[in-house]
Scaffold this motif. Structure first.
Motif, mmCIF file in Angstrom:
data_model
loop_
_atom_site.group_PDB
_atom_site.id
_atom_site.type_symbol
_atom_site.label_atom_id
_atom_site.label_comp_id
_atom_site.label_asym_id
_atom_site.label_seq_id
_atom_site.Cartn_x
_atom_site.Cartn_y
_atom_site.Cartn_z
ATOM 1 N N UNK B 20 4.621 -12.602 -5.545
ATOM 2 C CA UNK B 20 3.698 -12.809 -4.695
ATOM 3 C C UNK B 20 3.468 -11.992 -3.875
ATOM 4 N N UNK B 21 4.638 -10.696 -3.854
ATOM 5 C CA UNK B 21 4.322 -9.436 -2.886
ATOM 6 C C UNK B 21 3.213 -8.695 -3.031
ATOM 7 N N UNK B 22 2.535 -8.223 -1.734
ATOM 8 C CA UNK B 22 1.390 -7.387 -1.706
ATOM 9 C C UNK B 22 1.721 -6.039 -2.674
ATOM 10 N N UNK B 23 0.744 -5.240 -3.240
ATOM 11 C CA UNK B 23 1.055 -3.920 -3.569
ATOM 12 C C UNK B 23 1.730 -2.995 -2.603
ATOM 13 N N UNK B 24 2.815 -2.584 -2.718
ATOM 14 C CA UNK B 24 3.314 -1.609 -2.012
ATOM 15 C C UNK B 24 4.409 -2.257 -1.115
ATOM 16 N N UNK B 206 3.318 -3.226 5.274
ATOM 17 C CA UNK B 206 2.191 -2.419 5.904
ATOM 18 C C UNK B 206 0.821 -3.433 6.104
ATOM 19 N N UNK B 207 1.067 -4.585 5.428
ATOM 20 C CA UNK B 207 0.227 -5.648 5.472
ATOM 21 C C UNK B 207 0.109 -6.247 6.853
ATOM 22 N N UNK B 208 1.202 -6.743 7.248
ATOM 23 C CA UNK B 208 1.394 -7.578 8.510
ATOM 24 C C UNK B 208 1.625 -6.681 9.476
ATOM 25 N N UNK B 209 2.390 -5.780 9.445
ATOM 26 C CA UNK B 209 3.068 -5.085 10.745
ATOM 27 C C UNK B 209 2.326 -3.649 10.646
ATOM 28 N N UNK B 210 2.451 -2.897 9.458
ATOM 29 C CA UNK B 210 2.000 -1.526 9.529
ATOM 30 C C UNK B 210 0.672 -1.344 9.970
ATOM 31 N N UNK B 211 -0.448 -2.183 9.658
ATOM 32 C CA UNK B 211 -1.793 -1.687 10.019
ATOM 33 C C UNK B 211 -2.275 -2.076 11.464
ATOM 34 N N UNK B 212 -1.140 -2.861 11.966
ATOM 35 C CA UNK B 212 -1.262 -3.150 13.438
ATOM 36 C C UNK B 212 -0.761 -2.038 14.342
ATOM 37 N N UNK B 215 0.128 2.477 11.031
ATOM 38 C CA UNK B 215 0.646 2.782 9.627
ATOM 39 C C UNK B 215 0.355 1.974 8.585
ATOM 40 N N UNK B 216 -1.068 2.171 8.123
ATOM 41 C CA UNK B 216 -1.825 0.858 7.236
ATOM 42 C C UNK B 216 -1.284 1.204 5.845
ATOM 43 N N UNK B 217 -0.855 2.363 5.538
ATOM 44 C CA UNK B 217 -0.572 2.265 3.927
ATOM 45 C C UNK B 217 0.835 2.380 3.625
#
Ligand code: TPP
Ligand code: SF4
Ligand code: MG
Lengths: 378, 275
Positions: B20-24, B206-212, B215-217
């Motif tokens: 289920x993990x997001x790519x990356x 990066x999805x839930x923490x980085x992009x806020x 560090x969106x990638x």
């Protein structure tokens, strides 16, 4: 053969019954009026090489019990009031993952901290509905010290057989009083043991929703590697969101209990053959009810009692059958009215009356007798 | 020397993939390190039990072919303690997210450490509640942003390793999902330790923490791990100002031959058993 008779406290009888049933593991957290179960097992279990743990809270206690049960242990926890509230999430987990365990609830007055040292029967609906979601549960309400011992053994058997949490609901009165107990020989009581599944590991599925038979839970660490999750899962144990799997899984949690109700139910009938007034009473309240019935009968009022010993699943069939004959039903309870709704649901045109005492005192035979007299005049 | 490729398939439950993990996501790197470490430690699949709580990290057990228990949020250690105490011969590992291990499971964390029970806890520390969409967690850095700290976080974070050591854990280490080779080495070490071992793994969400937090990638987050990690030995010569915003990596604490709870329990039984 000479009988092994002892004078025992109710909580002690539960501990004794657990050991006879082959209990391997206890984890708990102290709380009145259940603490004696832990104290006694903290001495008994180590002496026979088994595990006793006092955990950091009741959630942890039931978590440890379920971990051990997945390893194949016959495991038990005991608590009361606030502690039982904390256990609810793991009662749901045990139901969902079909992990056998026995949970003792020595009921005290609530809500919240309520009445730590005084009796109540306020948790009977919580036993059925305490955790979120639909699931069936088995709950047993012993009414004496002797019965506490034998019903604890039966609880372990039902837990293993149906892979379900089984609750025993006693109360402060039964938990703390002392009475005569006939201690059985291990060979004289039925004991259902945890077994390896009858199939080799490569053929083993931890769940089966359609055959009608309960798949044995393979103890972990014996070569049967499988996955356990509180997410809805298919028969292989892995999570699924397929609608048919979800429906089957949900149905199964109910069916495995309700379709075997004849095997799970247990009740006592007392002087009901000619009764005009039926008392439906359980646990310690049934003791006062029995005396009140004797008082009523000597005054010429024909009263009788139906006493559920297995309270969940509720004995719908018996109550509805009796209510066809007996048109006045009294449900005395040490709560504001809980099991009365189950009785009303099954009452075929009978009038159902409640007697609810929540003063921290047991309901007395006199109080019940007065109510019987009042009803007899209606 | 010929380096043979590690066969992950030996341990993966391929029918449960894709995961289920997001790519990356960093969690897959930790999973792979864990499989290599278990393989190196020589445990058989049948004797390994993995318990986990709830969250992205905690989905790991479903994908690997051991005795696996995906428990309730925060409570994985309690199940681990139960099965370990009942069957001490089993090797029990617990996987937790930072929220799982330190917020809702904080009480179980410190008590498992206090008991020094022979379990290995791996914290997938991504500074956030990944699964529920990025609310702030008890390890989220000061002044960073999340869906529930839209104006910046004012709660000081836990240092997982300091907390573990203070509570009584006898092996404490930290690595990151960037340092995959070191990660595997530390895991082997933690698994071989007798007592409560805690490995804090800084990983990227990066999805839930980085992009806020600019560090969106995944690349930016992996760079963050690389740049902010300070090997414990180098840290000794650094000032607090130098260390601000960075974290120590390494085996940070290790104490051998301390009384271990499960062993002590069964030793005690020998003295009281009625024959
Ligand atoms: C008792 C309970 N409360 C809340 C949740 C919702 N919930 C699911 S995962 C999660 C947080 C997960 O964060 P973390 O443990 O850091 O794991 P991550 O997803 O970041 O790997 C929460 C709050 C839950 N499942 N159970
Ligand atoms: S939300 Fe974050 S932690 Fe969860 S899978 Fe995606 S990247 Fe990984
Ligand atoms: Mg997290």
């Amino acid at each position: 053969m000479t009988k092994n008779i002892k004078l025992m406290q109710g909580n002690e009888a539960i501990a004794e019954g657990a050991v006879i049933a082959g209990c391997d593991f206890f984890a708990g957290y102290p709380i009145t009026p259940s603490s004696e179960v832990a104290e006694i097992l903290s001495s008994k279990l180590p002496k026979i090489g088994r595990v006793f743990l006092q955990m950091e809270d009741e959630i942890a206690a039931l978590g440890a019990v379920l971990g051990a049960a997945l390893g194949g242990a016959k495991a038990i926890t005991a608590s009361s009031g606030p502690g039982i509230s904390l256990k609810q999430e793991h009662i749901g987990y045990a139901s969902m993952c079909e992990i056998p365990c026995v949970i003792i609830n020595v009921m005290r007055g609530g809500p919240s901290t309520g009445l730590p040292t005084l009796p109540a029967q306020g948790d009977v609906m919580q036993a059925k509905w305490g955790t979120h979601g639909d699931h069936a549960i088995i709950a047993i309400t012993p009414s004496s010290v002797n019965e506490s011992l034998y019903e604890t053994i039966r609880a372990f058997n039902l837990a293993v057989k149906y892979r379900t949490p089984v609750l025993i609901l006693t109360d402060e009165i039964i938990g703390h009083m002392r009475e005569k107990v006939v201690i059985p020989d291990k060979n004289d009581v039925e004991i259902i043991d945890v077994k390896l599944p009858g199939v080799p590991p490569e053929k083993y599925n931890p769940y089966n929703y359609t055959s009608g038979k309960v798949t044995p839970l393979a103890p972990m660490g014996e070569g049967y590697r499988y996955h356990v999750t509180g997410l809805i899962h298919g028969e292989t144990g892995f999570p699924s969101q397929k609608t048919d799997v979800i429906q089957n899984a949900q149905n199964w949690l109910m069916d495995k209990i309700y379709k075997n109700i004849k095997d799970i139910e247990k009740f006592e009938e007392f002087q009901i053959e000619d009764a005009d007034i039926l008392l439906v009473a359980y646990g310690s309240t049934s003791r006062s009810s029995r005396q009140a019935i004797r008082m009523a009968r000597s005054a010429g009022i024909k009263a009788g009692m139906f006493r559920p010993i297995t309270i969940w699943p509720f004995p719908d069939e018996q109550v509805s059958k009796l209510s066809k004959k007996i048109k006045k039903i009294l449900v005395p309870e040490m709560n504001m009215g809980q099991i009365i709704f189950e009785v009303q649901r099954n009452a075929c045109g009978s009038s159902v009356y409640g007697l609810n005492v929540v003063s921290g005192e047991p309901i007395t035979p006199d109080q019940i007798y007065e109510k019987i007299k009042e009803i007899s005049k209606t | 020397m010929i380096k043979t490729k590690f066969d992950y398939n030996k341990y993966l439950r391929k029918n449960t993939l894709p995961h289920i993990w997001c790519p990356g996501c960093g969690d897959g790197i930790i999973l792979k390190a864990l499989l290599r470490a278990i393989d190196k430690s020589g445990y058989s699949k049948d004797e390994v039990v993995i318990t986990s709580g709830i969250g992205c990290a905690s989905r790991l057990p479903g994908y690997v072919d051991f005795n696996t228990i995906h428990t309730t949020h925060g409570r994985a250690l309690t199940f681990a303690i139960g099965i370990k105490m009942y069957k001490p011969r089993l090797k029990v590992i617990t996987i937790s997210g930072d929220g799982d291990a330190l917020a809702i499971g904080g009480n179980h964390f410190i008590h498992a450490a206090r008991r020094n029970i022979d379990l290995t806890l791996i914290v997938f520390n991504n500074y956030t509640y990944g699964m529920t969409g990025g609310q702030y967690s008890p390890t989220q850095p000061l002044d960073s942003y999340s869906t529930t700290t839209p104006f910046g976080n004012i709660e000081p974070p836990f240092d997982v390793c300091n907390l573990a050591q203070a509570a009584g854990a006898t092996w404490v280490g930290r690595s990151t999902s960037y340092h995959a080779v070191q990660l595997e080495k530390f895991m082997v070490d933690a698994l071989n330790h007798t007592g409560f071992s805690v490995l804090d793994v800084i990983t990227n969400c990066h999805i839930s923490y980085g992009r806020r937090n600019k560090m969106k990638s995944p690349v930016e987050m992996i760079k963050y791990q690389k740049e902010k990690a300070v090997p414990a030995r180098s840290a000794e010569n650094m000032t607090p100002e130098d260390l601000a915003g960075r974290f120590k990596t390494g085996i940070l604490f290790e104490k051998k031959d301390m009384p271990e709870f499960c062993g002590e329990y069964y030793k005690k039984l020998e003295t009281i058993k009625i024959k």
